[in-house]
Enzyme design. Structure first.
Site, PDB file in Angstrom:
ATOM      1  N   LYS A 175      56.108  51.709  32.645  1.00 33.11           N
ATOM      2  CA  LYS A 175      55.824  52.083  34.031  1.00 33.11           C
ATOM      3  C   LYS A 175      57.084  52.104  34.892  1.00 33.11           C
ATOM      4  O   LYS A 175      57.360  53.076  35.601  1.00 33.11           O
ATOM      5  CB  LYS A 175      54.800  51.117  34.619  1.00 33.11           C
ATOM      6  N   ARG A 203      54.860  43.087  49.657  1.00 29.64           N
ATOM      7  CA  ARG A 203      55.765  42.039  49.215  1.00 29.64           C
ATOM      8  C   ARG A 203      57.003  42.624  48.541  1.00 29.64           C
ATOM      9  O   ARG A 203      58.100  42.082  48.672  1.00 29.64           O
ATOM     10  CB  ARG A 203      55.070  41.048  48.259  1.00 29.64           C
ATOM     11  N   HIS A 233      46.395  52.417  39.065  1.00 33.38           N
ATOM     12  CA  HIS A 233      45.892  53.318  40.082  1.00 33.38           C
ATOM     13  C   HIS A 233      45.756  54.755  39.548  1.00 33.38           C
ATOM     14  O   HIS A 233      44.727  55.406  39.696  1.00 33.38           O
ATOM     15  CB  HIS A 233      46.854  53.308  41.267  1.00 33.38           C
ATOM     16  N   ASP A 249      50.218  53.785  36.291  1.00 34.83           N
ATOM     17  CA  ASP A 249      49.813  52.442  36.659  1.00 34.83           C
ATOM     18  C   ASP A 249      48.296  52.422  36.736  1.00 34.83           C
ATOM     19  O   ASP A 249      47.642  53.440  36.527  1.00 34.83           O
ATOM     20  CB  ASP A 249      50.420  52.053  38.013  1.00 34.83           C
TER      21      ASP A 249
END
Length: 447
Positions: A280, A160, A301, A299
């Site tokens: 971030k 997106r 992840h 992040d």
DNA sequence: AGTCGACCTGAATTC
DNA sequence: CACAACAGGTCGACC
């Protein structure tokens, strides 16, 4: 369409892999065209399977890659003095200069990887078993475009973000030129679409728009327009950031560029002034457009890596990450990875993206034996990359984490080395985590 | 200073 | 096949 004026640069995919870098979520604006297999392969460039293009302020940069070459050309608006396809050596020069800067080709990625392998057991194992994507380097993007993209990235997914950034360019900037992409293989949905889920797959003539400057987002109509384009709550972030930029600086882009010269901390402070920019996003901009190679954007992840692969306990369970946890985790990863830690993170992150992992089994170039070629005038043939080893092992759908778990890396040792006496996780917790990972991964799809 | 919920949206994954 | 939960966080209001 006129014959393309390709130039090439000697380039090993282990130094730069367009397929890996441009889909890894650093830049969100490249257009990908999958090329139909040529009827006959008569020269090296025919082996390329994909074409990538990016619209700059005055030209479209088009790239293809094979096992040994990076092909490039610039396409200018037809109205320009030099016509649609230029042969002006001066303009060619500026294109190759742009490419070198954008991909930071003066940095020897293979050397870096060998350094990382020497200092980091986890990295070295990943490299050894072939779960790390080759040719993943940090891009040096335009700061404004980078800032824009990562403001959009909050609480969002790569697919997106890409569509948002592209539609922003389309709606806020006049088209520079129209380019007819080469014959494209049919997009049949499933596999191909999934493989390129993060990029535009185009088959028709397409108008290319440069990325609009901050001043394009300052008037009152901006927010409603962005909302209608699906930007959601980030609409006002963009608008406010653009306004602050334009109102405080006579040349906003130059200002952003000037942050490069500041110490990392000062540059970060400056970025945090903007709405929608937290730790971030600021770190992403620092790393990917301001040359702060040591910065590791944190992040969920990457925090995942830190916890599961390196045994760093952030304490912050669940969602939010506190500022101090962010700082501590970041500095520890920097200790582990060294001065180019941001680049290390980029490799690990890309290597854990599911839709990119499949490309390890599917190399970007057709597996045809190299043909004898005498091609195009090759400027810049004496580039740095002499490394030609591009070992592609079909490792199926293993992920770095999966392999590490099953290989039973000695995590405790790693933890001690990097923990340096501050937070020491209990080995019990570590064991439980890795076990959980193993099970999760197995459930997720290896069967 | 540190914590917590709300926030736009749609494409992918799950039930 | 429809439905939450999720996705590379940040803001603003509260202890």
């Amino acid at each position: 369409m006129a014959l393309a004026h390709w130039r090439s640069l000697s380039m090993s995919p282990s130094q730069l892999s367009l397929a890996h870098v441009l889909k890894s979520g650093q830049s969100f604006r490249w257009t990908l065209t999958r090329l139909a297999p040529p009827e006959k392969v008569s020269q090296d460039i025919d082996l390329a399977t994909e074409e990538y293009s990016l619209c700059l302020s005055d030209r479209l940069v088009v790239l293809r890659q094979t096992a040994t070459q990076l092909y490039y050309q610039a396409i200018f608006p037809a109205s320009s003095a030099s016509a649609a396809f230029t042969t002006d050596p001066k303009l060619d020069r500026t294109t190759i200069e742009w490419i070198k800067k954008y991909f930071q080709l003066d940095v020897d990625l293979v050397q870096l990887e060998s350094d990382w392998a020497a200092r980091d057991q986890v990295y070295s194992k990943g490299k050894q078993v072939g779960t790390l994507l080759p040719g993943v380097r940090v891009l040096n993007q335009d700061p404004w475009e980078c800032l824009f993209g990562f403001i959009c990235s909050s609480n969002n997914n790569i697919a997106r973000i890409t569509s948002m950034v592209q539609s922003a360019a389309h709606h806020f900037s006049p088209p520079l030129l129209t380019y007819q992409p080469p014959p494209s293989s049919q997009v049949t949905g499933g596999a191909i679409a999934a493989a390129a889920s993060d990029m535009t797959v185009s088959a028709n003539p397409k108008a290319y728009h440069p990325f609009p400057p901050p001043s394009s987002f300052t008037d009152a109509s901006t927010v409603p327009t962005l909302l209608s384009l699906g930007f959601g709550y980030r609409s006002k972030f963009i608008h406010q950031t653009a306004r602050l930029l334009v109102e405080s600086h006579s040349d906003p882009q130059k200002y952003l560029e000037s942050l490069r010269a500041l110490p990392t901390d000062k540059a970060r402070e400056a970025l945090l002034e903007f709405t929608g920019v937290g730790p971030k996003v600021a770190d992403c901009v620092l790393l990917m457009s301001l040359g702060k190679k040591e910065v590791v954007p944190l992040d969920v992840h990457v925090v995942g890596f830190a916890e599961r692969l390196y045994g760093l306990r952030t304490g912050g369970k669940g969602k939010g990450m506190t500022k101090s946890v962010y700082g501590i985790t970041q500095s520890k990863l920097r200790e582990v990875w060294g001065d180019w830690a941001g680049w290390t993170q980029a490799v690990l992150f890309a290597s854990d993206l599911p839709f990119l992992m499949s490309s390890i089994a599917n190399p970007t170039t057709r597996p045809i034996k190299p043909v004898k070629i005498k091609v195009l005038p090759k400027i810049e043939s004496s580039e740095s990359s002499i490394i030609t080893s591009f070992s592609v092992e079909a490792k199926g759908e293993l992920t770095l984490e999966g392999v590490l778990a099953s290989e039973r890396i000695n995590k405790r040792e790693t933890v001690e080395r990097i923990g340096q006496g501050e937070s020491k996780p209990s080995s019990l917790e570590l064991e439980a985590e890795s076990m959980g990972d193993r099970i999760k991964r197995r459930r997720r799809g290896e069967l």
